[in-house]
Design an enzyme around this catalytic site. Structure first.
Site, PDB file in Angstrom:
ATOM      1  N   GLY A  94      42.428  37.458  87.892  1.00  0.00           N
ATOM      2  CA  GLY A  94      41.261  37.995  87.432  1.00  0.00           C
ATOM      3  C   GLY A  94      40.435  37.066  86.597  1.00  0.00           C
ATOM      4  N   SER A  95      39.013  37.131  87.019  1.00  0.00           N
ATOM      5  CA  SER A  95      38.071  36.507  86.600  1.00  0.00           C
ATOM      6  C   SER A  95      36.684  36.733  87.012  1.00  0.00           C
ATOM      7  CB  SER A  95      38.417  34.971  86.942  1.00  0.00           C
ATOM      8  OG  SER A  95      38.875  35.174  88.039  1.00  0.00           O
TER       9      SER A  95
END
Length: 229
Positions: free
Chosen positions: A187-188
């Site tokens: 996640g980013s």
């Protein structure tokens, strides 16, 4: 579709751990309801992590000259002019792509050119979709100069779950669309900073595909996008 090299070690360790746990349960409690629940949860967890580390083979289907290609899969969460104070120290057009845990997390070079600068900045791990994550979160910054002497800055940003940014780019090396720039785990977000006045080809909340979706045009060059990507 194959497993990305960044996930090979983790997946092997996870498989071994889950195998030992379930084998221990089998010999201690037998094939009861708890054992089958553990098996189902283990399979679901392993498939989730496996899905995260998938690495699709992609090639941009058009001539990329003058275009900025999405460096990551995800959703466009920002299109705005901002002050970029870490490298340019001037106003730039920022396009940001948020990656959920369900997106491919490999990152591609958005343009062809030469890598001028690569730097890593320590920081926080706030939610990557927040505007302040671009300047406050753990991040890596890559600056690329195109053959038309246009500087394009790409920033890999860690999120709440992401605790490791991998950057393959090296200063002084040539880079090309279709080549992976790096990988961010769990996640980013990836930001691209372009000259003010650059033509934007995407909209807010649009879903984009890394190394497939053009997000901006640096030069007034006509392309045919009638064919689906």
């Amino acid at each position: 579709m194959k497993v990305h090299r960044e996930g090979t070690g983790l997946l092997l360790s996870l498989f071994t751990f889950l195998f030992v746990v379930n084998l221990t349960l089998h010999y201690t409690i037998g094939k009861g309801g708890l054992f089958f629940i553990s098996i189902l949860l283990s399979v679901a967890l392993f498939l989730l992590i496996l899905n995260f580390f998938r690495s699709p083979f992609r090639r941009f289907p058009y001539d990329s000259e003058g275009l900025v290609i999405a460096p990551a899969d995800g959703t466009v969460v920002a299109i705005e002019e901002v002050m970029e104070n870490e490298y340019f120290h001037e106003k730039r057009l920022q396009i940001s792509i948020f990656m959920s845990v369900f997106n491919v997390h490999a990152n591609w070079f958005p343009v062809n050119g030469v890598v001028r600068s690569v730097s890593h900045q320590a920081g926080r791990f706030r939610a990557a979709y927040l505007p302040k994550s671009s300047t406050e979160n753990e991040r890596s910054t890559i600056v690329i100069t195109t053959r038309h002497n246009v500087d394009v800055l790409t920033r890999q940003i860690a999120g709440v779950l992401a605790r490791r940014i991998v950057t393959y780019a090296r200063a002084g090396e040539s880079c090309h669309v279709d080549e992976q720039m790096g990988f961010i785990k769990f996640g980013s977000r990836v930001d691209v900073f372009l000259p003010v006045g650059t033509e934007v080809l995407v909209e807010m909340d649009q879903k984009v595909t890394g190394n497939q979706t053009p997000v901006a045009r640096l030069h007034k060059i006509s392309y045919d996008y009638s064919s689906p990507l």
